[in-house]
Write a protein that holds these residues in place. Structure first.
Motif, short mmCIF file in Angstrom:
data_model
loop_
_atom_site.label_atom_id
_atom_site.label_comp_id
_atom_site.label_asym_id
_atom_site.label_seq_id
_atom_site.Cartn_x
_atom_site.Cartn_y
_atom_site.Cartn_z
N TYR A 1 0.83 -1.20 0.00
CA TYR A 1 0.00 0.00 0.00
C TYR A 1 0.88 1.26 0.00
CZ TYR A 1 -3.24 3.62 1.50
OH TYR A 1 -3.95 4.78 1.59
N ASN B 1 0.98 2.90 -3.26
CA ASN B 1 -0.35 3.19 -3.76
C ASN B 1 -0.33 4.13 -4.98
OD1 ASN B 1 -3.19 3.51 -3.87
ND2 ASN B 1 -3.10 5.23 -2.46
N TYR C 1 -1.30 2.92 -8.77
CA TYR C 1 -2.51 3.45 -9.40
C TYR C 1 -2.18 4.17 -10.71
CZ TYR C 1 -7.04 5.69 -10.00
OH TYR C 1 -8.25 6.09 -10.50
N TYR D 1 0.19 3.65 -12.76
CA TYR D 1 0.90 2.80 -13.71
C TYR D 1 2.41 3.10 -13.75
CZ TYR D 1 -3.91 2.37 -15.59
OH TYR D 1 -5.26 2.20 -15.75
N PRO E 1 -7.83 -6.36 -2.30
CA PRO E 1 -8.59 -5.75 -3.40
C PRO E 1 -7.86 -4.61 -4.09
CG PRO E 1 -9.51 -5.12 -1.28
CD PRO E 1 -8.43 -6.12 -0.99
N GLN E 2 -6.63 -4.29 -3.65
CA GLN E 2 -5.85 -3.30 -4.38
C GLN E 2 -5.01 -3.99 -5.46
OE1 GLN E 2 -2.64 -1.24 -2.22
NE2 GLN E 2 -3.00 0.55 -3.48
N ASP F 1 -6.25 -8.81 -8.99
CA ASP F 1 -7.28 -8.47 -9.97
C ASP F 1 -8.45 -9.46 -9.96
OD1 ASP F 1 -5.64 -9.64 -13.05
OD2 ASP F 1 -5.63 -10.44 -11.02
N ARG G 1 -21.21 -3.47 3.12
CA ARG G 1 -22.24 -2.84 2.28
C ARG G 1 -21.96 -3.02 0.79
NH1 ARG G 1 -25.77 0.92 4.92
NH2 ARG G 1 -25.38 0.82 7.16
N ARG G 2 -21.39 -4.16 0.42
CA ARG G 2 -21.07 -4.33 -0.99
C ARG G 2 -22.29 -4.67 -1.83
NH1 ARG G 2 -19.83 -9.60 -2.61
NH2 ARG G 2 -20.04 -11.10 -0.93
N PHE H 1 -7.73 10.48 -6.42
CA PHE H 1 -7.27 10.39 -7.81
C PHE H 1 -8.30 10.97 -8.78
CE2 PHE H 1 -3.55 8.13 -6.72
CZ PHE H 1 -3.84 7.03 -5.92
N GLN I 1 -7.59 11.93 -12.43
CA GLN I 1 -7.32 10.86 -13.40
C GLN I 1 -8.57 10.06 -13.77
OE1 GLN I 1 -3.49 8.77 -12.43
NE2 GLN I 1 -3.56 10.17 -10.69
N ARG J 1 -11.53 5.78 -15.00
CA ARG J 1 -10.89 5.02 -13.93
C ARG J 1 -11.78 5.09 -12.70
NH1 ARG J 1 -5.20 4.97 -13.89
NH2 ARG J 1 -5.53 3.47 -12.20
N LEU J 2 -11.67 4.07 -11.87
CA LEU J 2 -12.35 4.10 -10.58
C LEU J 2 -11.57 5.03 -9.64
CD1 LEU J 2 -14.52 2.85 -8.64
CD2 LEU J 2 -12.79 1.14 -8.05
N PRO J 3 -12.20 6.07 -9.08
CA PRO J 3 -11.45 7.03 -8.27
C PRO J 3 -11.28 6.58 -6.82
CG PRO J 3 -13.71 7.78 -8.52
CD PRO J 3 -13.59 6.51 -9.31
N TRP J 4 -10.60 5.46 -6.59
CA TRP J 4 -10.38 4.92 -5.24
C TRP J 4 -9.09 4.13 -5.27
CZ3 TRP J 4 -12.18 6.93 -1.16
CH2 TRP J 4 -12.21 6.25 0.06
N TYR J 5 -8.52 3.88 -4.09
CA TYR J 5 -7.20 3.22 -4.06
C TYR J 5 -7.27 1.71 -4.24
CZ TYR J 5 -8.30 1.62 0.64
OH TYR J 5 -8.90 1.01 1.71
N ARG J 6 -8.47 1.14 -3.99
CA ARG J 6 -8.63 -0.32 -4.12
C ARG J 6 -9.85 -0.57 -4.98
NH1 ARG J 6 -12.42 -3.11 0.31
NH2 ARG J 6 -13.30 -3.68 -1.70
N GLY J 7 -9.90 -1.75 -5.56
CA GLY J 7 -11.03 -2.09 -6.41
C GLY J 7 -12.31 -2.23 -5.61
N PRO K 1 -16.71 -3.57 -6.06
CA PRO K 1 -17.71 -4.15 -6.94
C PRO K 1 -18.51 -3.03 -7.61
CG PRO K 1 -18.33 -4.43 -4.63
CD PRO K 1 -16.99 -3.80 -4.62
N CYS L 1 -21.07 -0.74 -5.95
CA CYS L 1 -20.70 0.42 -5.12
C CYS L 1 -20.68 1.72 -5.92
CB CYS L 1 -19.33 0.19 -4.46
SG CYS L 1 -19.40 -1.07 -3.18
N PHE M 1 -11.36 -3.77 -10.88
CA PHE M 1 -9.97 -3.71 -10.41
C PHE M 1 -9.44 -2.31 -10.67
CE2 PHE M 1 -5.89 -5.07 -9.20
CZ PHE M 1 -4.94 -4.92 -10.22
N VAL M 2 -8.64 -1.82 -9.75
CA VAL M 2 -8.30 -0.41 -9.75
C VAL M 2 -7.44 0.03 -10.95
CG1 VAL M 2 -6.19 -0.36 -8.34
CG2 VAL M 2 -7.99 1.33 -7.97
N ARG M 3 -6.76 -0.91 -11.59
CA ARG M 3 -5.97 -0.54 -12.77
C ARG M 3 -6.72 -0.75 -14.10
NH1 ARG M 3 0.13 -0.57 -12.00
NH2 ARG M 3 0.36 -1.73 -13.95
#
Lengths: 359, 134
Positions: A41, A44, A48, A50, A75-76, A79, A113-114, B2, B5, B27-33, B35, B38, B79-81
């Motif tokens: 992390y 990070n 993110y 790349y 989850p970071q 994949d 809360r997913r 982010f 981006q 892109r998803l604007p968060w540090y982790r992926g 679902p 959300c 996935f975040v990338r």
């Protein structure tokens, strides 16, 4: 170090981590009582943007030295989350071996809360966490870090995650992170449960940000840059020192004319900088599974993290005989994503080693 | 997080020859992926004209979803990338060349049982719509 020596070291550390006797110190990198690691992390911003591939992250972690503890946020980096694909498993294991990294903790989440519009039932939550326990085992991590609720520790049948984790040989670590406090009922209840359970398969992962001495400079600089007026910034810092309640701080900042950026600064003062005393670790020393060495930016002039009470933290951990891993967690990237995270983690390791030698 | 981006790259593309449906990469604007369930909502404004929610859709891993369908997709992991495509139907055809685009995404961070944790990300960018001669 040869590959054989490294594998012996890793196996020894895994066995050693299950005992908490001060005398039985596991052989670790450069003779430290607890060993050092990194959570990916820390990279990070690079990941993110790349700038670093996953391979790069593992290589940079490996550059910290053979036997460096390795943690990643599921989850970071994974994949196939919440599953662990065969591809990820093979990639991860070959990189860990190549760079002589020691898997220490897998960071997971309850993600209550997913499902849009409702909270998971305890059974659904347990199912999701079991998947993560299996993921940790599959990748060779001895620890799964999550935020727990008492029901998954003391529940019966399939909702008891600790019983399942024990079967799988994975230890569950509840992360204590700001704004959680040893003075709050919720955490006190968890500590009671942990003491009564007295199991190596449930314990704690304190995040050192709970032991802050001040609001970090990068945080203050960022909100200055974003235009929060000096009188509001100063008042937020003053109220932080007084440990004023969130409601009080929000009300005052709004009355001063603070906008959404000022209110974000208030929120972050609670979620990043805690007021706990490192001596609190003594209450949970036998249940300390892993540490997040949270830091915000080493001062190049002093080699110190100015805002976290590391001298006391290291002293308490050493005296208490903690023999697990402190995983450096650089978080300055939250405010300034173009910093040099690898330099920061190297500097953090140097700081902790120096403190250990002195303690 | 982010936010700057969130609109990925400087180009947007026509989905068909009418130029009344375009897509940008996001892109998803968060540090982790997270679902897809959300992602609570996405708002798009092109040259000051807001798009209707019904005129928006998201493509991830080759599958297109209307925004109203996202709530059910807790099994689809962003996935975040990975980059998704955001499709916008516009009231009039857009001319190839530069346009001002604003995307606002509302996400629900799912961590806590006890409380909601909403986040909003906003990105404004001058983008170029790729035309038939490109």
């Amino acid at each position: 170090m040869t590959r054989k020596e490294f594998m012996g070291l890793a196996a020894g550390a895994a066995a050693g981590a299950l005992t908490h006797h001060a005398g039985e110190q596991t052989a670790t990198t450069q003779g430290t009582p607890f060993h050092l690691g990194i959570t990916l992390y820390s990279f990070n911003a690079e990941f993110y943007q790349y700038k670093y591939s996953f391979h790069d992250c593992m290589e940079k972690a490996g550059s910290l030295g053979p036997g460096t503890g390795l943690e990643l946020v599921g989850p970071q980096m994974v994949d196939s989350w919440p599953e662990v694909s065969e591809e990820f498993e093979k990639t991860f294991k070959s990189l860990a071996e190549k760079y002589q990294l020691r898997p220490t903790a897998y960071s997971g989440y309850a993600d209550w809360r997913r499902k849009a519009g409702r909270v998971l039932t305890p059974e659904e939550n347990a199912e999701y966490l079991r998947l993560q326990v299996r993921g940790a085992k599959q990748l060779g991590f001895p620890i799964l870090r999550i935020q727990v609720t008492p029901s998954i520790i003391t529940g019966t049948g399939r909702s008891n995650i600790v019983a399942y984790a024990e079967k799988m040989g994975v230890r569950i670590g509840h992360e204590i992170h700001a704004p959680q406090s040893f003075r709050q009922d919720e955490l006190r209840r968890l500590i009671d449960v942990a003491h009564k359970l007295n199991s190596p398969y449930f314990g704690f992962v304190p995040d050192c940000g709970i032991f802050a001495s001040s609001c970090a400079k990068p945080y203050l600089d960022k909100f200055t840059q974003m235009g929060v007026p000096a009188r509001i910034r100063n008042r937020i810092v003053e109220l932080w020192r007084e440990q004023a309640s969130p409601e009080k701080v929000v009300a005052e900042v709004k009355a001063m004319g603070g906008d959404h950026m000022a209110l974000l600064m208030v929120t972050e003062s609670f979620t990043y900088f805690g007021h706990e005393d490192p001596k609190s670790l003594n209450e949970i020393m036998p249940q300390l599974i892993h540490i997040h060495g949270k830091f915000f930016g080493i001062d190049p002039a002093t080699g110190e993290e100015p805002s976290v009470r590391y001298p006391e933290i290291v002293s308490v951990l050493k005296a208490g005989g903690f023999s697990g891993c402190m995983a450096s967690e650089y978080e300055g990237h939250h405010w300034f994503p173009d910093g040099d995270a690898l330099w920061q983690v190297k500097a953090h390791h140097a700081m902790v080693r120096k403190l250990l030698a002195r303690a | 997080m982010f936010d700057e981006q969130m609109i990925n790259g400087d180009l947007i593309y026509p989905d068909d020859s009418t130029f009344s449906r375009v897509r940008c990469n996001i892109r998803l604007p968060w540090y982790r992926g997270l679902p897809l369930s959300c992602v609570q909502s996405i708002e798009v404004t092109i040259d000051g004209i807001p798009a209707n929610r019904n005129d928006l859709s998201l493509t991830l891993h080759g599958i297109n979803h209307k925004l109203d369908e996202l709530g059910n997709l807790d099994e689809v992991f962003w996935f975040v990338r990975h980059v998704a495509a955001l499709h916008v139907r516009t009231p009039k055809p857009l001319a190839p060349g530069p346009h001002d685009m604003k995307v606002v995404m509302h996400i629900n961070i799912p961590y806590h049982a006890a409380r909601e944790y909403p986040q909003v990300a906003e990105c404004r960018k001058r983008v170029t719509l790729v035309g038939p001669d490109w």
